[in-house]
Design an enzyme around this catalytic site. Sequence first.
Site, PDB file in Angstrom:
ATOM      1  N   HIS A  19       1.057  -1.104  -0.139  1.00 47.50           N
ATOM      2  CA  HIS A  19       0.182   0.187  -0.155  1.00 47.50           C
ATOM      3  C   HIS A  19       0.994   0.822  -0.653  1.00 47.50           C
ATOM      4  O   HIS A  19       0.283   2.229  -0.129  1.00 47.50           O
ATOM      5  CB  HIS A  19      -1.023  -0.039   1.247  1.00 47.50           C
ATOM      6  CG  HIS A  19      -2.187  -1.073   0.943  1.00 47.50           C
ATOM      7  ND1 HIS A  19      -3.271  -0.572   1.610  1.00 47.50           N
ATOM      8  CD2 HIS A  19      -2.625  -2.394   0.220  1.00 47.50           C
ATOM      9  CE1 HIS A  19      -4.477  -2.226   1.096  1.00 47.50           C
ATOM     10  NE2 HIS A  19      -3.338  -2.004   0.093  1.00 47.50           N
ATOM     11  N   ASN A  48      -7.511   1.355   3.779  1.00 43.85           N
ATOM     12  CA  ASN A  48      -6.357   1.292   5.184  1.00 43.85           C
ATOM     13  C   ASN A  48      -7.572   1.303   6.191  1.00 43.85           C
ATOM     14  O   ASN A  48      -7.196   1.192   6.719  1.00 43.85           O
ATOM     15  CB  ASN A  48      -5.947   2.207   4.485  1.00 43.85           C
ATOM     16  CG  ASN A  48      -4.537   1.821   3.697  1.00 43.85           C
ATOM     17  OD1 ASN A  48      -4.619   1.474   3.143  1.00 43.85           O
ATOM     18  ND2 ASN A  48      -3.932   3.321   3.450  1.00 43.85           N
ATOM     19  N   HIS A 146      -1.071 -13.874  -0.391  1.00 42.18           N
ATOM     20  CA  HIS A 146      -2.499 -13.841   0.331  1.00 42.18           C
ATOM     21  C   HIS A 146      -2.253 -15.114   0.470  1.00 42.18           C
ATOM     22  O   HIS A 146      -4.027 -16.133   1.262  1.00 42.18           O
ATOM     23  CB  HIS A 146      -4.090 -13.526  -0.738  1.00 42.18           C
ATOM     24  CG  HIS A 146      -4.434 -11.548  -0.457  1.00 42.18           C
ATOM     25  ND1 HIS A 146      -5.352 -11.574  -1.634  1.00 42.18           N
ATOM     26  CD2 HIS A 146      -4.198 -10.978  -0.531  1.00 42.18           C
ATOM     27  CE1 HIS A 146      -5.003 -10.197  -2.009  1.00 42.18           C
ATOM     28  NE2 HIS A 146      -4.592  -9.570  -0.915  1.00 42.18           N
TER      29      HIS A 146
HETATM   30  C1  HEM Z   1      -4.340  -7.444  -6.018  1.00 43.10           C
HETATM   31  C2  HEM Z   1      -5.031  -6.509  -5.454  1.00 43.10           C
HETATM   32  C3  HEM Z   1      -5.606  -6.812  -4.144  1.00 43.10           C
HETATM   33  C4  HEM Z   1      -6.349  -6.932  -3.321  1.00 43.10           C
HETATM   34  C5  HEM Z   1      -7.549  -6.434  -4.146  1.00 43.10           C
HETATM   35  C6  HEM Z   1      -6.393  -6.627  -2.356  1.00 43.10           C
HETATM   36  C7  HEM Z   1      -7.420  -6.733  -1.678  1.00 43.10           C
HETATM   37  C8  HEM Z   1      -6.589  -7.117  -0.019  1.00 43.10           C
HETATM   38  C9  HEM Z   1      -8.546  -7.313   0.593  1.00 43.10           C
HETATM   39  C10 HEM Z   1      -9.310  -6.725   0.433  1.00 43.10           C
HETATM   40  C11 HEM Z   1      -7.284  -8.579   2.325  1.00 43.10           C
HETATM   41  C12 HEM Z   1      -8.173  -7.868   2.945  1.00 43.10           C
HETATM   42  C13 HEM Z   1      -8.607  -6.386   4.340  1.00 43.10           C
HETATM   43  C14 HEM Z   1      -9.295  -6.482   5.333  1.00 43.10           C
HETATM   44  O1  HEM Z   1     -10.270  -7.582   5.341  1.00 43.10           O
HETATM   45  O2  HEM Z   1      -9.381  -5.440   6.718  1.00 43.10           O
HETATM   46  C15 HEM Z   1      -6.657  -8.011   2.155  1.00 43.10           C
HETATM   47  C16 HEM Z   1      -5.268  -8.307   2.654  1.00 43.10           C
HETATM   48  C17 HEM Z   1      -4.367  -9.060   2.950  1.00 43.10           C
HETATM   49  N1  HEM Z   1      -3.216  -8.434   1.297  1.00 43.10           N
HETATM   50 FE1  HEM Z   1      -4.179  -7.776  -0.252  1.00 43.10          FE
HETATM   51  N2  HEM Z   1      -5.064  -6.722  -2.239  1.00 43.10           N
HETATM   52  C18 HEM Z   1      -4.201  -7.407  -3.258  1.00 43.10           C
HETATM   53  C19 HEM Z   1      -3.164  -7.316  -3.583  1.00 43.10           C
HETATM   54  C20 HEM Z   1      -2.354  -7.401  -2.379  1.00 43.10           C
HETATM   55  C21 HEM Z   1      -0.287  -8.208  -2.584  1.00 43.10           C
HETATM   56  C22 HEM Z   1       0.168  -7.185  -3.771  1.00 43.10           C
HETATM   57  C23 HEM Z   1      -0.150  -8.158  -1.478  1.00 43.10           C
HETATM   58  C24 HEM Z   1       1.260  -7.972  -0.866  1.00 43.10           C
HETATM   59  C25 HEM Z   1       2.444  -8.366  -1.630  1.00 43.10           C
HETATM   60  C26 HEM Z   1      -1.156  -8.472  -0.735  1.00 43.10           C
HETATM   61  C27 HEM Z   1      -0.737  -9.216   0.721  1.00 43.10           C
HETATM   62  C28 HEM Z   1      -2.088  -8.478   1.743  1.00 43.10           C
HETATM   63  C29 HEM Z   1      -2.328  -9.231   3.208  1.00 43.10           C
HETATM   64  C30 HEM Z   1      -0.646 -10.013   3.503  1.00 43.10           C
HETATM   65  C31 HEM Z   1      -2.925  -8.906   3.631  1.00 43.10           C
HETATM   66  C32 HEM Z   1      -3.185  -9.303   5.286  1.00 43.10           C
HETATM   67  C33 HEM Z   1      -3.151  -8.102   6.008  1.00 43.10           C
HETATM   68  C34 HEM Z   1      -3.552  -8.725   7.265  1.00 43.10           C
HETATM   69  O3  HEM Z   1      -3.676  -9.974   7.778  1.00 43.10           O
HETATM   70  O4  HEM Z   1      -2.892  -7.867   8.271  1.00 43.10           O
HETATM   71  N3  HEM Z   1      -2.152  -8.370  -1.220  1.00 43.10           N
HETATM   72  N4  HEM Z   1      -5.696  -7.118   0.742  1.00 43.10           N
END
Ligand code: HEM
Length: 261
Positions: A19, A48, A146
């Site tokens: 982000h 965020n 993810h």
């Molecule tokens: C392709 C586009 C992406 C979308 C639409 C997306 C969307 C999301 C969403 C909606 C969540 C859950 C947030 C919540 O429920 O509060 C999430 C969590 C997460 N995302 Fe993504 N994401 C993307 C790409 C990425 C990338 C590029 C990374 C890292 C290289 C990443 C790593 C993570 C991680 C590790 C979590 C869990 C965070 C936690 O538990 O605090 N995501 N993402």
Amino acid sequence: DARVSDPRIPASLIRLHFHDCFVQGCDASLLLDDDLPAIQTEKTVPANNNSARGFPVVDDIKRALERACPGVVSCADILALAAEISVEISGGPRWRVLLGRRDGTTTNVQSARNLPGPFDSLDKLQQKFRNVNLDDTDLVALQGAHTFGKVQCQFTRENCTAGQPVGALEDLDRVTPNVFDNKYYGNLVRGQAQLPSDQVMLSDQAAPATTAPIVHRFASNQKDFFRNFVESMIKMGNISPLTGRDGEIRKNCRRVNSKGY
Ligand code: HEM
Ligand SMILES: *[C@@H]1O[C@H](CO)[C@@H](O)[C@H](O)[C@H]1NC(C)=O
Ligand SMILES: *[C@@H]1O[C@H](CO)[C@@H](O)[C@H](O)[C@H]1NC(C)=O
């Protein structure tokens, strides 16, 4: 070791790097708190607010570094290093993190509002990645993050159908929730991805000619996934860095240095 008190921290930290880098480059703009009128924080945009987390861990790392060697390691570099360590200690690949990013002195709320979202179409996701010079392989590989961390049920394909409150947390990878591996892609292949934006990489009309073959490759070969993930993380970490005399080394990741300091 922040993991002892919160096993979710590695996932939260790598997401901060993502982000940060997608919004005017890897300049730690995400870490700035409100300091109006000059600085409007990115922390409260939809992607965020009540979602990005791990900021106190970044503060702890920064404090320790400033004590040991003041003015050397930028907040943007801390996010890049934390992302690598998070993957490595969770069972994923390791790589050498390029350093030398400097911290920005501005935020960009408009751009932060345009971060990829869980309900974006495949086309939209591809556009947003292309905007920062990331291709389909990068999109598929980076979404492999993810493989750990949590999601609020309001963003899942099931949308809290069991009647939970919208913020109820679920594992992003229900097979190996805290391990960095390629099981995420197996989930997609079985139609079991949590986020709509995960599953579209297989289900979209345009997927067979673009992202789907990559998903299948990574599902069947973890080494191939790890190799590509590292390459894509390095590419993401190189988005528009501030170098030379641009930017500064922040003393406190939440605030720009005061003038004339
Ligand atoms: C392709 C586009 C992406 C979308 C639409 C997306 C969307 C999301 C969403 C909606 C969540 C859950 C947030 C919540 O429920 O509060 C999430 C969590 C997460 N995302 Fe993504 N994401 C993307 C790409 C990425 C990338 C590029 C990374 C890292 C290289 C990443 C790593 C993570 C991680 C590790 C979590 C869990 C965070 C936690 O538990 O605090 N995501 N993402
Ligand atoms: C962020 O979330 C808080 C609740 O924790 C809410 O009060 C606030 O209005 C939200 N901010 C924005 C800009 O949506
Ligand atoms: C999730 O369910 C709630 C309540 O039924 C609804 O208001 C909301 O629009 C749904 N969200 C999505 C993305 O479908």
